[in-house]
Design an enzyme around this catalytic site. Structure first.
Site, PDB file in Angstrom:
ATOM      1  N   LYS A   1       0.868  -1.181   0.000  1.00 40.49           N
ATOM      2  CA  LYS A   1       0.000   0.000   0.000  1.00 40.49           C
ATOM      3  C   LYS A   1       0.901   1.225   0.000  1.00 40.49           C
ATOM      4  O   LYS A   1       1.548   1.536   1.003  1.00 40.49           O
ATOM      5  CB  LYS A   1      -0.900   0.042   1.242  1.00 40.49           C
ATOM      6  CG  LYS A   1      -1.931   1.156   1.129  1.00 40.49           C
ATOM      7  CD  LYS A   1      -2.305   1.800   2.434  1.00 40.49           C
ATOM      8  CE  LYS A   1      -1.385   2.899   2.853  1.00 40.49           C
ATOM      9  NZ  LYS A   1      -1.428   4.128   2.019  1.00 40.49           N
TER      10      LYS A   1
ATOM     11  N   GLU B   1      11.204  15.985  14.797  1.00 39.57           N
ATOM     12  CA  GLU B   1      11.616  15.948  13.396  1.00 39.57           C
ATOM     13  C   GLU B   1      11.002  17.150  12.661  1.00 39.57           C
ATOM     14  O   GLU B   1       9.841  17.499  12.893  1.00 39.57           O
ATOM     15  CB  GLU B   1      11.079  14.640  12.795  1.00 39.57           C
ATOM     16  CG  GLU B   1      11.675  14.270  11.481  1.00 39.57           C
ATOM     17  CD  GLU B   1      11.242  12.864  11.059  1.00 39.57           C
ATOM     18  OE1 GLU B   1      10.159  12.397  11.460  1.00 39.57           O
ATOM     19  OE2 GLU B   1      12.004  12.239  10.298  1.00 39.57           O
TER      20      GLU B   1
ATOM     21  N   CYS C   1      13.885  11.196   6.202  1.00 41.63           N
ATOM     22  CA  CYS C   1      14.003  10.828   7.619  1.00 41.63           C
ATOM     23  C   CYS C   1      15.451  10.855   8.083  1.00 41.63           C
ATOM     24  O   CYS C   1      15.708  10.838   9.280  1.00 41.63           O
ATOM     25  CB  CYS C   1      13.362   9.476   7.869  1.00 41.63           C
ATOM     26  SG  CYS C   1      13.916   8.238   6.727  1.00 41.63           S
TER      27      CYS C   1
HETATM   28  P1  ADP Z   1       3.679  10.785   7.017  1.00 38.91           P
HETATM   29  O1  ADP Z   1       3.392  11.744   8.122  1.00 38.91           O
HETATM   30  O2  ADP Z   1       5.034  10.830   6.497  1.00 38.91           O
HETATM   31  O3  ADP Z   1       2.632  10.766   5.954  1.00 38.91           O
HETATM   32  P2  ADP Z   1       2.579   8.336   8.007  1.00 38.91           P
HETATM   33  O4  ADP Z   1       3.173   7.381   8.968  1.00 38.91           O
HETATM   34  O5  ADP Z   1       1.282   8.976   8.368  1.00 38.91           O
HETATM   35  O6  ADP Z   1       3.721   9.396   7.733  1.00 38.91           O
HETATM   36  O7  ADP Z   1       2.387   7.665   6.576  1.00 38.91           O
HETATM   37  C1  ADP Z   1       3.233   6.686   6.042  1.00 38.91           C
HETATM   38  C2  ADP Z   1       2.377   5.594   5.453  1.00 38.91           C
HETATM   39  O8  ADP Z   1       1.582   5.042   6.501  1.00 38.91           O
HETATM   40  C3  ADP Z   1       1.421   6.050   4.363  1.00 38.91           C
HETATM   41  O9  ADP Z   1       1.321   5.040   3.390  1.00 38.91           O
HETATM   42  C4  ADP Z   1       0.101   6.162   5.124  1.00 38.91           C
HETATM   43  O10 ADP Z   1      -1.035   5.973   4.301  1.00 38.91           O
HETATM   44  C5  ADP Z   1       0.219   5.017   6.087  1.00 38.91           C
HETATM   45  N1  ADP Z   1      -0.638   5.129   7.286  1.00 38.91           N
HETATM   46  C6  ADP Z   1      -1.105   6.249   7.876  1.00 38.91           C
HETATM   47  N2  ADP Z   1      -1.845   5.923   8.949  1.00 38.91           N
HETATM   48  C7  ADP Z   1      -1.853   4.572   9.045  1.00 38.91           C
HETATM   49  C8  ADP Z   1      -2.429   3.607   9.958  1.00 38.91           C
HETATM   50  N3  ADP Z   1      -3.155   3.973  10.997  1.00 38.91           N
HETATM   51  N4  ADP Z   1      -2.192   2.293   9.719  1.00 38.91           N
HETATM   52  C9  ADP Z   1      -1.434   1.908   8.682  1.00 38.91           C
HETATM   53  N5  ADP Z   1      -0.867   2.744   7.806  1.00 38.91           N
HETATM   54  C10 ADP Z   1      -1.066   4.072   7.978  1.00 38.91           C
END
Ligand code: ADP
Length: 464
Positions: A158, A367, A267
């Site tokens: 995903k 960060e 990162c």
């Molecule tokens: P950023 O702030 O860099 O977008 P995230 O950790 O929110 O970092 O996003 C990184 C990835 O994790 C993206 O593919 C996002 O869709 C996914 N993501 C965000 N929330 C969730 C969740 N609760 N469970 C699984 N994947 C998630």
């Protein structure tokens, strides 16, 4: 735009490039089933054959390098030169793991009696699910897919909602190269929905994630019930220490390379610059001279050095950190200039350098993910090391010195997984990338990077 689609925005001007269909939960579960069913035959295929398919995938990517780079810049905002570089970098993981596929060795252990033999072999863990971020849409994908496929695992990914087009293209090219469709698949929906489906599934045996620390922690918790293997590459807050005997020109040059790549949205980019008090005047003067030359703009223009931020939330976080530092006594050396439009949905921050920053400011604690350099002066090396280690993060750190004793001391004492000594660009497919403390679990790249996709199976033969 509907509830069933994901709009993909060009961060350079806020325009919608494309809308893609969200996959329904039923379809995602079906795809997991297919990936699981495909595992047996993919795992059984000999490693040389899997390696040759990986090489063909890499070749297809090479042939379409310009097209992929263009898509990447359009959806992520990074400069076209960086996108072209990322395509090569992404391929380097595929090439490296095509070779490593052939080197998944077992071993024979001497037994403690004559009529026994002890053999150890490595087996792929099964179906692997990956969740990736928007900042490196190609490399974060291949860094996970290549070792998984090389090990004999099937793979479902995903991508970030902001940047799925690059991943969709790479998966398509994998199929074109002859990797079966069920062996590598892509699904699109919100992170939360897909994350929950992935973690609940008994058929998925491993989750590999790159993204924020809070989401990583949720995924680890939710993986407990099915005892999934987890690899986590999470947030960082990289210190960059410039010791008094450093080559200042070189340190300036590497600071800029590390900090402003992807507009500071990586990162491992340098986030806290700690400079010895004897040289901070010269270092900051030379740094600011060069930072002022950086050209901000649309990443599609070849002369752009610093592109837009990915979205409004990212912009607000960086702008807040700058304001918070200035309100609390930091000195502005350049930047703090914005070009943003919430209605049109684009956000640029001009490269900013702040001096006299201290530990009480938000920019030193969290960060940044933006083109801002906060500078702190230090007198004693231990002080710089303590500040460096003072956050929960332990991903990357950098230091500049030409004294091997100073270097050895700093290296021994920094609690970070990736360290650059006179090097602002340490990432490489052949080296283990990953963090200590709350920056992650596991390593990607190098010989270490295939291990998380393998189980150890031990056979004891008796009565010989
Ligand atoms: P950023 O702030 O860099 O977008 P995230 O950790 O929110 O970092 O996003 C990184 C990835 O994790 C993206 O593919 C996002 O869709 C996914 N993501 C965000 N929330 C969730 C969740 N609760 N469970 C699984 N994947 C998630």
């Amino acid at each position: 735009m509907t509830d069933h689609t994901i709009p993909i925005k060009n961060p350079a001007n806020g325009s919608i490039i494309k809308e893609i269909e969200k996959d329904t939960p039923e379809k995602i579960r079906d795809q997991i089933e297919q990936g699981h069913n495909a595992f047996k035959s993919w795992a059984r295929m000999d490693a040389h054959h899997r390696a040759s398919l990986l090489y063909q995938w890499s070749e297809r990517i090479h042939e379409q390098k310009n097209e992929i780079a263009e898509v990447m810049t359009l959806e992520s905002g990074k400069t076209i030169n960086e996108s072209l570089g990322e395509v090569d970098y992404a391929r380097s993981y595929i090439d490296w793991y095509a070779e490593e596929a052939k080197r998944v060795y077992g071993r024979r252990i001497p037994a403690n009696s004559e009529d026994k033999r002890i053999l150890v072999s490595k087996k792929p863990v099964g179906l692997v699910a990956a969740i990736t971020p928007w900042n490196f849409p190609a490399a974060m994908m291949t860094r996970k897919a290549a070792p998984a496929l090389a090990a004999g695992c099937t793979f479902i990914i995903k991508p970030a909602e902001e940047t799925p087009l690059t991943t969709i293209k790479l998966v398509q090219l994998a199929h074109d190269a002859g990797i079966p469709e069920d062996v590598i698949q892509c699904v699109n929906h919100s992170g939360k929905l897909v994350g929950d489906i992935f973690t609940e599934s008994k058929q998925i045996r491993k989750i590999t994630f790159t993204g924020s620390t809070p989401v990583g922690k949720t995924l680890i918790k939710n993986s407990a019930d099915t005892m999934k293997r987890v690899s986590m590459e999470l947030g960082g807050h990289a210190p960059l220490i410039v010791a008094k005997d450093a080559d200042i020109d070189f340190a300036v040059n590497q600071t800029i390379a590390s900090k402003f790549r992807n507009a500071g949205q990586t990162c491992i980019c340098a986030n806290r610059i700690l400079v010895h008090e004897n040289i901070i005047e010269e270092y900051s003067r030379k740094l600011v001279e060069q930072v002022k030359q950086l050209k901000v703009g649309n990443g599609m223009n070849e002369d752009t050095d610093v592109g837009p931020l990915i979205n409004e939330a990212g912009f607000n976080k960086v702008a807040f950190q700058i304001d918070n530092a200035l309100d609390n006594g930091a000195e502005l050396l350049c930047g703090n200039k914005y070009d943003s439009d919430s209605d049109k949905n684009y956000f640029y921050i001009h490269p900013t350098v702040l001096k006299n920053v201290d530990q009480s400011m938000r920019i030193m604690q969290e960060e940044t993910f933006g083109p801002v350099i906060p500078m702190v002066s230090f007198n004693d090396l231990d002080e710089a090391i303590d500040i460096s280690n003072s956050t929960p993060f332990g991903l990357a750190a950098y230091f500049f010195t030409n004294d091997y004793r100073t270097a050895t001391y700093i290296h021994d004492n920094l609690e970070f997984g990736i360290i650059g000594w006179n090097d602002g660009a340490p990432s490489a497919a052949h080296a283990p990338f990953g963090g200590m403390k709350e920056s992650g679990i596991g390593r990607e790249g190098g010989t270490e990077g295939i291990e998380p996709y393998l189980e150890t199976k031990y056979l004891s033969i008796g009565n010989l």
